[in-house]
Design a protein around this motif. Structure first.
Motif, mmCIF file in Angstrom:
data_model
loop_
_atom_site.group_PDB
_atom_site.id
_atom_site.type_symbol
_atom_site.label_atom_id
_atom_site.label_comp_id
_atom_site.label_asym_id
_atom_site.label_seq_id
_atom_site.Cartn_x
_atom_site.Cartn_y
_atom_site.Cartn_z
ATOM 1 N N ARG A 101 -9.719 0.324 -8.428
ATOM 2 C CA ARG A 101 -10.951 -0.439 -8.222
ATOM 3 C C ARG A 101 -11.013 -1.047 -6.833
ATOM 4 O O ARG A 101 -12.086 -1.381 -6.353
ATOM 5 N N MET A 102 -9.835 -1.261 -6.257
ATOM 6 C CA MET A 102 -9.761 -1.996 -4.996
ATOM 7 C C MET A 102 -10.137 -1.096 -3.841
ATOM 8 O O MET A 102 -9.934 0.109 -3.888
ATOM 9 N N ILE A 103 -10.657 -1.695 -2.791
ATOM 10 C CA ILE A 103 -10.976 -0.898 -1.621
ATOM 11 C C ILE A 103 -10.090 -1.332 -0.468
ATOM 12 O O ILE A 103 -9.276 -0.552 0.026
ATOM 13 N N ARG A 104 -10.176 -2.615 -0.091
ATOM 14 C CA ARG A 104 -9.370 -3.054 1.043
ATOM 15 C C ARG A 104 -7.905 -3.247 0.694
ATOM 16 O O ARG A 104 -7.026 -2.952 1.482
ATOM 17 N N SER A 105 -7.640 -3.743 -0.518
ATOM 18 C CA SER A 105 -6.253 -4.111 -0.833
ATOM 19 C C SER A 105 -5.471 -2.958 -1.460
ATOM 20 O O SER A 105 -4.330 -3.130 -1.856
ATOM 21 N N ARG A 106 -6.078 -1.765 -1.565
ATOM 22 C CA ARG A 106 -5.424 -0.669 -2.266
ATOM 23 C C ARG A 106 -4.053 -0.325 -1.668
ATOM 24 O O ARG A 106 -3.059 -0.218 -2.373
ATOM 25 N N ASP A 107 -4.010 -0.205 -0.351
ATOM 26 C CA ASP A 107 -2.746 0.203 0.284
ATOM 27 C C ASP A 107 -1.676 -0.868 0.157
ATOM 28 O O ASP A 107 -0.495 -0.562 -0.007
ATOM 29 N N THR A 108 -2.096 -2.139 0.217
ATOM 30 C CA THR A 108 -1.118 -3.222 0.094
ATOM 31 C C THR A 108 -0.448 -3.189 -1.269
ATOM 32 O O THR A 108 0.768 -3.223 -1.392
ATOM 33 N N TYR A 109 -1.283 -3.102 -2.309
ATOM 34 C CA TYR A 109 -0.712 -3.053 -3.654
ATOM 35 C C TYR A 109 0.180 -1.824 -3.818
ATOM 36 O O TYR A 109 1.254 -1.899 -4.414
ATOM 37 N N THR A 110 -0.289 -0.694 -3.293
ATOM 38 C CA THR A 110 0.504 0.523 -3.431
ATOM 39 C C THR A 110 1.887 0.341 -2.814
ATOM 40 O O THR A 110 2.901 0.687 -3.417
ATOM 41 N N THR A 111 1.924 -0.254 -1.619
ATOM 42 C CA THR A 111 3.211 -0.471 -0.973
ATOM 43 C C THR A 111 4.133 -1.312 -1.848
ATOM 44 O O THR A 111 5.313 -1.013 -1.988
ATOM 45 N N PHE A 112 3.542 -2.360 -2.480
ATOM 46 C CA PHE A 112 4.379 -3.221 -3.321
ATOM 47 C C PHE A 112 4.867 -2.513 -4.580
ATOM 48 O O PHE A 112 5.845 -2.917 -5.183
ATOM 49 N N LEU A 113 4.138 -1.474 -4.983
ATOM 50 C CA LEU A 113 4.495 -0.840 -6.251
ATOM 51 C C LEU A 113 5.347 0.417 -6.099
ATOM 52 O O LEU A 113 5.900 0.900 -7.069
ATOM 53 N N VAL A 114 5.452 0.990 -4.902
ATOM 54 C CA VAL A 114 6.175 2.265 -4.807
ATOM 55 C C VAL A 114 7.677 2.125 -4.569
ATOM 56 O O VAL A 114 8.436 3.010 -4.940
ATOM 57 N N TRP A 115 8.115 1.029 -3.952
ATOM 58 C CA TRP A 115 9.506 1.040 -3.501
ATOM 59 C C TRP A 115 10.572 1.028 -4.589
ATOM 60 O O TRP A 115 11.685 1.480 -4.338
#
Lengths: 296, 282
Positions: A101-115
């Motif tokens: 759903r997110m547009i601007r924060s998508r990459d930030t959340y993804t970074t926090f969730l992939v590591w």
């Protein structure tokens, strides 16, 4: 199988190029597997060479299926794999739907969730083992306040819950990335059309988004079961060591223990053969899925 | 847009922030625990705020290890892990790319047969055939060596497939042009195919490095000499090597150091990582 329309011609070069891969495969994959097959139909000799190994047909397999410990381990593996798969896929799907759903924060959340994917299963096990530590862990402390006496050293269910959480935790990243990619490939127009027809959010999700995700869901299910069955050895070995009283002895751990600790090679080899059968079935399912996906 | 709903967005952010907090929590706890003196863990609950002993703890694990439990200093184990991870990665990449080249760019008897042999490795993970594989490695005298740690794990069906898929998409004209210009197969491979494959190689590199660094069962079996311990298996020795409670402050400092290299690789090469992950598993 295809090649290029035009190919190079050389009598020896292709063989030379394939040689390293094929030699390593033969020595370290095919030959040991063949050995496992062979050992699985022999009873081992004694250590002094007085009684040589004897050919016993399928006795090792029959013994396994009469053995309560093995049957119990099959059940444990089933509960563990299903638990890990459902937990990590469920959480990952929730995260993916929200992040999508997110547009601007998508990459930030993804970074926090992939590591967490980078963390070795053994280390993931140790981390959760610490959090669940009955004397100083934070979660048992909280559970104690609501009146639950957590102790994974005595209680088999507690131990099972702990290893499932530790194994699922690391796998969330993986499932999340695939679900997110799947969600992004769903055409927005379909969802908008449904919205115009008056479908509410939950209805849109269950009638449009979720069915379109089903190929990915199925693929992830197979991958997660393979992960839970074979890659989680470290989680178990570094923390519960299969205990308490066999409550977390999954098949892979049992093969290891019967082979290297109890030195029962015949039984361990028979277990290896059964596991190979399971992997082959799962791999075939996985590849059938890929063919389907390529075709539509 | 359908999704413009203020409360919905607020709720989604809330779920994600709580979710991220839960996902990060175990590592946060590890970092905090690694900064405390041993005394903290004797009484009560684990700490949730940093302590004063970070420097001391990290110095101890890096230079001294825990000799009582037979764990060598972390520095050496990190180095071993690095060598093992790099050998596995480079080994896998190089033998896979040349076998994919042979399968796509040559037509020769036995091609399908070899393809299937490589494919079989996908079905035989090391966990299911540990005892016989260990015996083979022992017979070759490769226990307690970097060769024993890495070579048996080098064969890779997934990398071979990925390169094969990629080579199939390389335009035919490139090869025809190279042949017209008189380039032989190896020259074509080196000057044209290799430069084109750089992104794929890099993406696979990230995945394979993490795979190699996180190996656990294999080093556990192959190494009996602490000289060759890798860090991921070393942690297991630290938590179980002794009858008492583990020395949590040192264990957690080691955990943080062991997790650091692969986590950094993912964070700095996230794009390549995602590409590698989603393409190798197809």
């Amino acid at each position: 199988m295809q090649t290029k329309r035009m190919t190079f011609s050389s009598k020896w070069l292709p063989y030379a190029l394939l040689a390293p891969q094929v030699i390593i495969t033969l020595i370290f994959f095919i030959w040991p597997s063949f050995q496992a097959l062979r050992q699985s139909v022999y009873r081992q000799g004694d250590a002094f060479g007085i009684r040589p190994p004897t050919f016993v047909w399928f006795e090792n397999f029959q013994a396994l299926f009469r053995d309560d410990l093995y049957l119990n381990s099959l059940k444990t593996t089933f509960i563990f794999s299903v638990g890990t798969t459902i937990l990590s896929m469920g959480v990952a799907l929730l995260f993916a739907v929200m992040v999508n759903r997110m547009i601007r924060s998508r990459d930030t959340y993804t970074t926090f969730l992939v590591w967490p994917y980078a963390i070795a299963p053994a280390i993931a096990g140790v981390l959760w083992w610490f959090i669940f530590n009955p004397t100083l862990g934070i979660l048992p402390y909280i559970l104690d306040m609501v009146g639950y006496d957590w102790n994974h050293r005595r209680n088999g269910n507690d131990a099972m819950i702990m290893v499932i959480i530790a194994s699922a935790w690391r796998q969330i990243s993986y499932n999340f990335l695939f679900f997110l990619a799947g969600l992004q490939s769903i055409p927005q127009s379909l969802i908008e059309a449904a919205a115009i027809d008056g479908a509410k959010r939950m209805k849109r999700f269950w009638t449009i988004v979720f069915p379109l995700l089903s190929p990915i869901t199925f693929f992830l299910m197979v991958v997660n079961i393979v992960y839970a069955m074979f890659d989680t050895f470290g989680v178990i070995h570094a923390t519960t060591e299969g205990g308490p009283s066999q409550a977390t002895t999954i098949l892979v751990y049992k093969v290891y223990r019967d082979g290297f600790v109890n030195l029962n090679f015949g039984s361990s080899a028979a277990q290896s053969v059964i596991l190979m059968g399971i992997v082959i079935v799962l791999t075939v399912i996985q590849f059938r899925y890929i063919e389907r996906r390529v075709n539509y | 847009m359908v999704d413009n709903n203020r409360w919905g967005n607020f709720f989604a952010h809330l779920v994600l922030i709580v979710g991220v907090a839960i996902v990060v929590f175990p590592v946060y706890v590890a970092i905090i625990a690694s900064t405390h003196p041993p005394g903290t863990f004797v009484r009560g609950v684990m700490p949730l705020l940093p302590g004063p002993n970070a420097w001391e703890n990290y110095r101890t694990v890096i230079t001294e290890g825990r000799s009582r439990a037979g764990t060598p200093p972390i520095g050496g184990m990190m180095w071993n892990s690095f060598i093992m991870a790099m050998s596995i990665t480079i080994g896998k990449l190089s033998i896979s790319i040349i076998s994919a080249f042979a399968i796509v760019y040559f037509r020769f008897p036995g091609r399908i047969f070899f393809f299937w042999i490589i494919f079989l490795t996908l079905m035989l993970p090391v966990e299911v055939r540990i005892v016989p594989t260990f015996q083979v490695v022992a017979d070759f005298g490769m226990l307690n060596s970097f060769a024993g740690l890495s070579i048996p794990l080098i064969a890779s069906a997934t990398a071979t497939f990925l390169f094969r898929q990629f080579f199939m998409t390389v335009p035919e004209e490139l090869m025809e042009a190279a042949r017209v210009d008189g380039a032989g197969p190896m020259k074509f491979f080196k000057d044209i195919l290799l430069p084109l494959s750089i992104t794929n190689i890099a993406a696979l590199f990230v995945i394979m490095f993490i795979y190699g660094w996180n190996q656990y069962l294999w080093p556990l079996l192959i190494t009996t000499d602490p000289e060759y311990y890798t860090i991921v298996m070393g942690i297991q020795r630290m938590v179980t090597g002794g009858d008492s409670e583990p020395l949590w402050h040192l264990v957690m400092a080691t955990v943080v150091l062991a997790a650091l290299p692969p986590v950094l690789v993912i964070l700095f090469m996230q794009r390549l990582f995602v590409k590698g992950l989603t393409e190798t598993e197809k």
